[in-house]
Design an enzyme around this catalytic site. Structure first.
Site, PDB file in Angstrom:
ATOM      1  CG  HIS A  55       5.074  -7.457  -0.482  1.00  0.00           C
ATOM      2  ND1 HIS A  55       3.857  -7.758   0.098  1.00  0.00           N
ATOM      3  CD2 HIS A  55       5.423  -6.246  -0.003  1.00  0.00           C
ATOM      4  CE1 HIS A  55       3.502  -6.757   0.884  1.00  0.00           C
ATOM      5  NE2 HIS A  55       4.444  -5.830   0.845  1.00  0.00           N
ATOM      6  NE  ARG A  74       2.972   1.926   2.274  1.00  0.00           N
ATOM      7  CZ  ARG A  74       3.506   3.015   2.819  1.00  0.00           C
ATOM      8  NH1 ARG A  74       2.847   4.121   2.855  1.00  0.00           N
ATOM      9  NH2 ARG A  74       4.723   2.981   3.321  1.00  0.00           N
ATOM     10  CB  THR A  75       2.135  -4.563   4.446  1.00  0.00           C
ATOM     11  OG1 THR A  75       2.737  -3.997   3.297  1.00  0.00           O
ATOM     12  CG2 THR A  75       1.710  -5.977   4.141  1.00  0.00           C
ATOM     13  NE  ARG A 114       6.399  -6.603   5.461  1.00  0.00           N
ATOM     14  CZ  ARG A 114       6.235  -5.417   4.868  1.00  0.00           C
ATOM     15  NH1 ARG A 114       6.742  -4.330   5.402  1.00  0.00           N
ATOM     16  NH2 ARG A 114       5.567  -5.326   3.748  1.00  0.00           N
ATOM     17  CE  LYS A 159      10.326 -13.365  26.781  1.00  0.00           C
ATOM     18  NZ  LYS A 159       9.113 -13.896  27.428  1.00  0.00           N
TER      19      LYS A 159
END
Ligand code: NCD
Length: 306
Positions: free
Chosen positions: A129, A51-52, A101, A80
């Site tokens: 959030h 969703r986000t 995120r 890396k």
């Protein structure tokens, strides 16, 4: 330049303006269809999301902009060993705004410190959030009509659930808010949320274990998933995961106008038989998430639509 790290980055008045803009977008989507033409949103997702990430992308596409990004740490140069600070310096050359995120608390803040474009915190570990909170506030305001004088039950994983921490952080600024914090003992709110957000602001709250006892008293029930990925061992997760299951029988004891919200994804904590109950608004919440992220992108990019 502005970033969004926490819901408190906006005053209550600014939040009202943001929600007014989202409400206007809901009513007149075509007015905004070209507002971000020529602009790009980068989504940097070092942790799983449906969703986000997609709702930030849908928001930018609905505004006529474009999107680019990655959806796992493995497929980016993080694998890396590149630092967030270096990644964001580069992304600033490719895009006009970004949503990030990350599993580490504070990573979006590090990105913001090294960025020359607005950064949106799309979830940092078990911390915050804020865009989910903006979604929750818009849902409550649109469907209840107000954000004050509400008794709010928050149920499930209050320890690791970042949506819970951000929502409490935002709601304590409205008068007449009280919380019933419903969780097993092991998954209670972290001390800093209780002390810094609730006690400092003298917000009435009760910590309880029984959902059955709490439900008749609520204006809103915010259900959450047990956050499997933040547990140190599988055994504890298995013991906790089905602690609460909201089903039709439990809903019978709830007030007629109590709304059920959930940030999603749902696992077992809401039985699918509840989905048809008119008080279950978690899928409508998803749609509000797109409107508020459209409003957020316009605001952070300082795009005016007349
Ligand atoms: C939440 C999250 O990522 O914290 N999901 C979401 O963004 N809607 C809630 C969760 O994962 O349980």
């Amino acid at each position: 330049m502005r970033h969004l790290m926490s819901p408190l980055d906006f005053t209550v008045e600014e939040l009202d303006q943001l929600m007014d803009l989202a409400a206007d977008i809901e009513k007149h989507p075509s007015k905004y269809a070209h507002a971000c033409e020529g602009k790009k949103l980068a989504t940097l997702f070092y942790e799983p999301s449906t969703r986000t990430r997609l709702s930030h992308e849908a928001a930018m596409l609905n505004l006529g902009g474009q999107v680019l990004g990655f959806s796992s740490a493995d497929s980016s140069s993080a694998a890396k060993g590149e630092s967030v600070a270096d990644t964001i310096r580069m992304i600033s050359c490719y895009a006009d705004i970004c949503a990030i995120r990350h599993p580490k608390e504070g990573a979006p803040m590090v990105a913001a410190m090294h960025s020359s474009i607005p950064v949106i915190n799309a979830g940092d570990g078990g911390h915050q959030h804020p865009t989910q909170t903006l979604t929750d506030l818009l849902t409550i305001r649109s469907l209840k009509g107000h954000l004050d004088h509400l008794t709010i039950g928050i149920c499930g994983d209050l320890k690791f659930g970042r949506t819970v921490h951000s929502l409490i952080n935002a709601l304590v600024r409205y008068p007449g808010i009280r919380f019933l914090l419903i969780s097993p003992e092991e998954l209670r709110l972290p001390g800093y949320v209780r002390e810094d957000f609730l006690e400092k602001n003298r917000i009435p709250y009760e910590e309880v274990v029984s959902l059955d006892e709490a439900i008749p008293k609520l204006d809103l029930l915010y259900m959450t998933r047990v956050q499997k990925e933040r547990f140190f061992n599988e055994e504890d997760y298995v013991r906790m995961k089905d602690f609460y299951i909201l089903d039709r029988e439990k809903m019978q004891a709830a007030p007629k106008d109590m709304l059920v919200l959930h940030p999603l994804p749902r696992v077992n904590e809401i039985s699918v038989e509840v989905d048809d109950d008119p008080r279950a608004v978690y899928f409508r919440q998803v749609q509000y998430g797109v409107y508020i992220r459209m409003a957020l992108i316009l605001t952070l990019l300082e795009v005016q639509v007349c």
